[in-house]
Design a protein around this motif. Sequence first.
Motif, PDB file in Angstrom:
ATOM      1  N   ASP A 252      48.866  45.554  44.236  1.00 27.47           N
ATOM      2  CA  ASP A 252      47.384  45.008  44.208  1.00 27.47           C
ATOM      3  C   ASP A 252      47.336  43.689  43.973  1.00 27.47           C
ATOM      4  O   ASP A 252      47.403  43.269  42.616  1.00 27.47           O
ATOM      5  N   HIS A 333      42.760  47.450  35.979  1.00 21.01           N
ATOM      6  CA  HIS A 333      42.620  48.852  36.072  1.00 21.01           C
ATOM      7  C   HIS A 333      44.439  49.078  35.879  1.00 21.01           C
ATOM      8  O   HIS A 333      45.037  48.261  35.880  1.00 21.01           O
ATOM      9  N   THR A 376      46.484  45.767  36.049  1.00 19.54           N
ATOM     10  CA  THR A 376      45.968  44.587  37.111  1.00 19.54           C
ATOM     11  C   THR A 376      45.205  43.860  36.233  1.00 19.54           C
ATOM     12  O   THR A 376      44.574  44.310  35.136  1.00 19.54           O
ATOM     13  N   GLU A 378      42.485  41.030  36.946  1.00 21.06           N
ATOM     14  CA  GLU A 378      41.942  40.356  37.968  1.00 21.06           C
ATOM     15  C   GLU A 378      40.381  39.917  37.745  1.00 21.06           C
ATOM     16  O   GLU A 378      39.509  40.300  38.369  1.00 21.06           O
ATOM     17  N   GLU A 417      44.587  38.197  40.919  1.00 21.35           N
ATOM     18  CA  GLU A 417      44.933  39.423  40.628  1.00 21.35           C
ATOM     19  C   GLU A 417      46.327  39.534  40.678  1.00 21.35           C
ATOM     20  O   GLU A 417      46.875  39.409  41.730  1.00 21.35           O
TER      21      GLU A 417
HETATM   22 MN    MN Z   1      42.891  45.717  41.407  1.00 22.45          MN
END
Ligand code: MN
Length: 438
Positions: A252, A333, A376, A378, A417
């Motif tokens: 991600d 997250h 992550t 971000e 991110e």
């Molecule tokens: Mn993310």
Amino acid sequence: MSAQLDTLYPDHLRTLRARADQVLADAGYDHLLIGAGLPPLKFLDDQDYPFVANPWFRHWLPLTDAPGSWVVHTPGSRPRLIFVQPRDYWHVVPQTPDAYWTREFELSIVPSAAEALAQLPGGHNAVIVADAVAQGFAADPSLASALDALNWQRSSKTAYELELLREANRIGARAHRAAEQAFRAGGSELDTHLAYLAAARQTDAELPYASIVGINTHGAILHYSAFDRAAPELSHSLLIDAGASCAGYGSDITRTHAGPKAWEFQALVDAVDAAQQGFVAKVRAGQDYAQLHLHAHLVLADILRRQGFFRMSAESAVECGVSRAFFPHGLGHMLGAQVHDVTGQQQSEAGGRIDPPAGHPHLRMTRVLQPGMVVTIEPGVYFIDMLLAGLREQPFASDLDWVRIRHFRQFGGVRIEDDVVCTGDAPENLTRDAFAAA
Ligand code: MN
Ligand code: GLY
Ligand code: MN
């Protein structure tokens, strides 16, 4: 893909079996049954939506194309894979699995999803599958607490899972580079997206989530999902949030690029990028992630103050909600078999919830970081008309430089991110490592 998977997988499976044994014993279950699931059918149609296997199925084995198949875990026995291989000349028939992981399973091949169901063992079973009751299983009120306990264990990634995430980041970094080139060559959002897919060598349906590819003002729509066919006359900025898949795990990654001559925007991107790396450095065991999110608000507010968007102190900007108008989502997250992985707000093995701080309802991760977690990081700064309009009515509105803010609307926003592993020591930044190696 790395040859290491071969040697890491047996340990991964051993860990999952031991974790499951404990939960099954505590809850009095005989077997753990994990169904891959079936693709949903389009309404009034004979076509399916793309198939995405149950994350639990992907957690147990790297098999993403196995609709109707099941993993059966019985404490003390080799796990069993009931694999559906239909007699079908209309569609591609899933090949009999033969890879580094197959020797760990007792393999039964059946011709239909119904036959797979018929082969499941009887008893008091923990069943993890979508629409369990519709598939004929009795409603099970005790499953929720068993799932809390099982999910909790997924917070700590095995060495095998980390290797899948590393590879997903390598593919993503390569594809991000290609997307940036397409954008800089004058490509539209669709051109940029297609360059990304081509470099990743993955189809849209294979990606871990729908890519966000926003040029100019589209960067201000947090989940922008259209792909303009034509490039604007002047491309000032690109915000691209796109991941890549590896055996059911996904990266991600978000990058923001300033167009030629967008120097002021480049300065904002650089400042957010530097701040983001500061937050990544704090991904250490014992760090409360909700506190890190609040710290990020202060740091981003200070950047906005220093770059002349407002005159109030960073502390006041956080206190009176100004920072939330510019940074209206969570700092990050959990990441794993799901992009927004389970347990980000879970309180303990027994369930419960750690609420996000007041005023920050979108923060998905509120736990204290522990070694083995992957999160992550971000942070973002956006120029979103709807949120900025709310500030105009406030008593402190004259402290904001509305001319400068209006000037930055054309750039949409910045988000950077990365995917980061919390270790017992310094964090491992899967994304920056992948870009450095690309
Ligand atoms: Mn993310
Ligand atoms: N791409 C979804 C997210 O960043 O959470
Ligand atoms: Mn993302």
